[in-house]
Scaffold this motif. Structure first.
Motif, mmCIF file in Angstrom:
data_model
loop_
_atom_site.group_PDB
_atom_site.id
_atom_site.type_symbol
_atom_site.label_atom_id
_atom_site.label_comp_id
_atom_site.label_asym_id
_atom_site.label_seq_id
_atom_site.Cartn_x
_atom_site.Cartn_y
_atom_site.Cartn_z
ATOM 1 N N CYS A 50 18.336 45.200 40.864
ATOM 2 C CA CYS A 50 18.647 43.937 41.540
ATOM 3 C C CYS A 50 17.619 42.865 41.192
ATOM 4 N N LEU A 51 16.349 43.259 41.186
ATOM 5 C CA LEU A 51 15.292 42.292 40.854
ATOM 6 C C LEU A 51 15.427 41.815 39.414
ATOM 7 N N VAL A 52 15.590 42.762 38.494
ATOM 8 C CA VAL A 52 15.683 42.393 37.081
ATOM 9 C C VAL A 52 16.896 41.500 36.841
ATOM 10 N N SER A 53 18.035 41.854 37.444
ATOM 11 C CA SER A 53 19.248 41.044 37.256
ATOM 12 C C SER A 53 19.037 39.626 37.764
ATOM 13 N N GLY A 54 18.444 39.492 38.964
ATOM 14 C CA GLY A 54 18.215 38.159 39.518
ATOM 15 C C GLY A 54 17.237 37.351 38.707
ATOM 16 N N LEU A 55 16.185 37.991 38.218
ATOM 17 C CA LEU A 55 15.200 37.277 37.398
ATOM 18 C C LEU A 55 15.815 36.852 36.067
ATOM 19 N N CYS A 56 16.693 37.705 35.512
ATOM 20 C CA CYS A 56 17.355 37.346 34.255
ATOM 21 C C CYS A 56 18.251 36.129 34.444
ATOM 22 N N GLN A 57 19.012 36.131 35.534
ATOM 23 C CA GLN A 57 19.913 35.014 35.790
ATOM 24 C C GLN A 57 19.148 33.716 36.010
ATOM 25 N N VAL A 84 8.852 43.925 35.600
ATOM 26 C CA VAL A 84 9.520 44.891 36.485
ATOM 27 C C VAL A 84 9.972 46.106 35.699
ATOM 28 N N LEU A 85 10.520 45.884 34.502
ATOM 29 C CA LEU A 85 10.973 46.998 33.677
ATOM 30 C C LEU A 85 9.806 47.890 33.259
ATOM 31 N N GLU A 86 8.682 47.288 32.932
ATOM 32 C CA GLU A 86 7.506 48.078 32.560
ATOM 33 C C GLU A 86 7.037 48.943 33.725
ATOM 34 N N GLU A 87 7.116 48.385 34.938
ATOM 35 C CA GLU A 87 6.735 49.183 36.107
ATOM 36 C C GLU A 87 7.712 50.343 36.320
ATOM 37 N N MET A 88 8.987 50.115 36.000
ATOM 38 C CA MET A 88 9.957 51.205 36.090
ATOM 39 C C MET A 88 9.584 52.336 35.151
ATOM 40 N N VAL A 89 9.217 51.978 33.922
ATOM 41 C CA VAL A 89 8.877 52.996 32.934
ATOM 42 C C VAL A 89 7.637 53.768 33.363
ATOM 43 N N LYS A 90 6.637 53.069 33.893
ATOM 44 C CA LYS A 90 5.414 53.745 34.335
ATOM 45 C C LYS A 90 5.708 54.797 35.390
ATOM 46 N N ASN A 102 17.041 35.565 26.863
ATOM 47 C CA ASN A 102 17.210 36.976 27.180
ATOM 48 C C ASN A 102 17.142 37.866 25.951
ATOM 49 N N ILE A 103 17.052 37.284 24.758
ATOM 50 C CA ILE A 103 16.943 38.091 23.540
ATOM 51 C C ILE A 103 15.671 38.930 23.583
ATOM 52 N N GLY A 104 14.598 38.335 24.080
ATOM 53 C CA GLY A 104 13.333 39.081 24.193
ATOM 54 C C GLY A 104 13.467 40.252 25.146
ATOM 55 N N LEU A 105 14.216 40.059 26.200
ATOM 56 C CA LEU A 105 14.409 41.140 27.169
ATOM 57 C C LEU A 105 15.209 42.281 26.551
ATOM 58 N N ILE A 106 16.241 41.934 25.756
ATOM 59 C CA ILE A 106 17.027 42.972 25.098
ATOM 60 C C ILE A 106 16.152 43.782 24.148
ATOM 61 N N SER A 107 15.260 43.079 23.432
ATOM 62 C CA SER A 107 14.335 43.778 22.540
ATOM 63 C C SER A 107 13.418 44.702 23.326
ATOM 64 N N LYS A 108 12.977 44.234 24.473
ATOM 65 C CA LYS A 108 12.097 45.051 25.321
ATOM 66 C C LYS A 108 12.839 46.303 25.804
ATOM 67 N N LEU A 109 14.097 46.140 26.191
ATOM 68 C CA LEU A 109 14.876 47.280 26.672
ATOM 69 C C LEU A 109 15.042 48.341 25.598
ATOM 70 N N THR A 110 15.339 47.914 24.359
ATOM 71 C CA THR A 110 15.592 48.879 23.294
ATOM 72 C C THR A 110 14.334 49.608 22.867
ATOM 73 N N SER A 111 13.159 49.059 23.200
ATOM 74 C CA SER A 111 11.903 49.707 22.803
ATOM 75 C C SER A 111 11.336 50.587 23.892
ATOM 76 N N GLY A 160 16.460 33.030 34.293
ATOM 77 C CA GLY A 160 15.752 32.735 33.054
ATOM 78 C C GLY A 160 14.298 33.161 33.051
ATOM 79 N N ARG A 161 13.908 34.043 33.985
ATOM 80 C CA ARG A 161 12.492 34.457 34.087
ATOM 81 C C ARG A 161 12.332 35.805 33.384
ATOM 82 N N VAL A 162 12.333 35.746 32.051
ATOM 83 C CA VAL A 162 12.329 36.955 31.240
ATOM 84 C C VAL A 162 11.015 37.709 31.375
ATOM 85 N N GLU A 163 9.892 37.001 31.417
ATOM 86 C CA GLU A 163 8.590 37.669 31.490
ATOM 87 C C GLU A 163 8.470 38.481 32.783
#
Length: 444
Positions: free
Chosen positions: A380-387, A397-403, A427-436, A389-392
């Motif tokens: 929910c947080l990631v989706s709202g931040l993406c909408q 949040v995604l990095e904290e999920m992985v940890k 959001n292109i940067g976010l997609i790159s982050k997800l795939t890595s 435009g707050r990619v960083e």
């Protein structure tokens, strides 16, 4: 021999009157530290620690109960139940005849039950050379919680000789859930025939089921029956009766019962105020709920985390998240540290009202306190931040999920893909982050 004062002198020391004095027991010396065990504990990854233990160079430690027990507990706590993790280590312990303490076996069985592996818990209990009562009760609980009631009944009947009231209370929980009150009363008769005296927890289970099933009069009858048998009701008993009255819309009667219990010699507890607060908040009477908190303070009862969580939960549900956040801050000022549940309510509440700044703020405090949200909260947080435009921030949040090894289920991935595929170039940067990133399946 000589006589003096009419008594024969034997030369033996007379024993002093009263109870014989026992020599004080000397404290046991602390166990000598095991450097290899300390090294194992310093390895953060339990799988890596297991690989080191199973290596040929570590074979001298394969018979050490302290080392084996420590590693077994870590594997169970991390839910590494599939081969070659916990099963391999258990086989090694059996082949080397390593004695395992009953407390360790109970802990492993409890974790297996929580992981919804009742067959594995049952099998471990049967393979244990010693089957103490705590292991039996934890196995029963694993079976009952995972709806294996027939197996739990069979297990209890086979070990009825050394079962106790806790064993029957566990089985009673499953009987009430699957067969209702009448079947549970038959089990109560069976306890009497086996000369197992019911406890207040036994009758609380019966009273609670009757109250929540709309049988409040019968619940009061069970309380009186318990008293006739010498089982005095406690604060939880009255709280369950109050809950039944509140479910029938009789808030005033529930409040009178809370004060009546004190006249009967039962001290009011936090649980009783919690019932009244939940009823007020459920009806939208938040001022009444806050007045109950003030009343507790006047009676020198310090509200605990459960009391505050009731207010936070219902305020967030009513979209009054700013008021909930004030309660959240107030409980910390009162010296009551929020638990994981309160943090999760606040983060989810901010997400529901689309205040992702507030959600991110609480998330940071939650993570620094050692707690972690659920996977859907992260989504929910990631989706709202993406909408927005707050990619960083979304990447953080995604990095904290992985940890914390919080993965996404299919629904979570669908929501996330929809959020980041809205055509926004940032959001292109976010997609790159997800795939890595290395996401794992969510365990909860």
């Amino acid at each position: 021999m000589s006589f003096r004062g009419g008594r024969m002198k034997t030369g033996l020391r007379s024993r002093p009157s009263g109870k014989p004095q026992r020599r004080p027991r000397l404290p046991k010396p602390p166990p000598e530290p095991i450097p290899f065990l300390a090294h194992l504990k310093s390895i953060p990854d339990p799988v890596e620690a297991l690989d080191l233990f199973l290596s040929p160079s570590s074979s001298p430690h394969h018979r050490n109960p302290a080392v084996v027990s420590s590693l077994l507990y870590r594997l169970a706590r991390s839910r590494l139940f599939s081969p070659p993790h916990l099963p391999s280590l258990l086989r090694l312990a059996r082949s080397n005849r390593v004695p395992l303490r009953p407390a360790l076996l109970s802990s492993i069985i409890r974790h297996l039950g929580r992981a919804r592996l009742p067959r594995e818990a049952f099998s471990l209990f049967l393979r244990s050379p010693r089957r103490p009562l705590p292991c039996l009760n934890h196995t029963l609980n694993a079976l009952v919680d995972n709806r294996c009631l027939p197996q739990a009944r069979s297990l209890l009947s086979q070990h009825a000789a050394y079962s106790n009231v806790v064993s029957y209370n566990i089985l009673l929980k499953g009987v009430l859930r699957e067969h209702g009150l009448d079947a549970a009363l038959h089990l109560l008769d069976e306890m009497s025939s086996r000369r197992v005296a019911p406890s207040v927890a036994t009758y609380n289970a019966l009273v609670g089921h009757a109250s929540r099933s709309g049988m409040v009069a019968r619940a009061f009858g069970l309380k009186e029956e318990a008293a006739r048998k010498g089982v005095e009701p406690n604060a939880v008993t009255y709280a369950l009766l109050m809950e039944g009255l509140c479910l029938e819309g009789k808030h005033a009667e529930a409040r009178r019962l809370m004060f009546d219990m004190e006249y009967r010699g039962c001290k009011t507890g936090q649980v009783n105020y919690g019932v009244l607060m939940s009823d007020c908040a459920r009806r939208g009477d938040f001022e009444g709920a806050k007045e109950l908190v003030a009343e507790m303070r006047r009676r020198r009862m310090k509200p605990d985390g459960v009391i505050y969580s009731i207010l936070v939960n219902y305020l967030c549900g009513a979209m009054r998240v700013d008021e909930a956040y004030k309660v959240h801050v107030e409980m910390q000022m009162e010296g009551c540290e929020p638990g994981a549940a309160v943090y999760r309510m606040m983060v989810d509440g901010f997400c529901r009202v689309r205040d992702f700044d507030g959600g991110l703020r609480v998330l940071n405090a939650m993570l620094s306190s050692g707690h972690c949200p659920r996977g859907e909260t992260f989504v929910c947080l990631v989706s709202g931040l993406c909408q927005g435009g707050r990619v960083e921030d979304a990447c953080f949040v995604l990095e904290e999920m992985v940890k914390r090894k919080k993965g996404l289920e299919a629904e979570g991935w669908r929501s996330l893909v929809e959020a980041i595929s809205g055509g926004c170039d940032s959001n292109i940067g976010l997609i790159s982050k997800l795939t890595s990133m290395d996401f794992v399946e969510d365990e909860e």
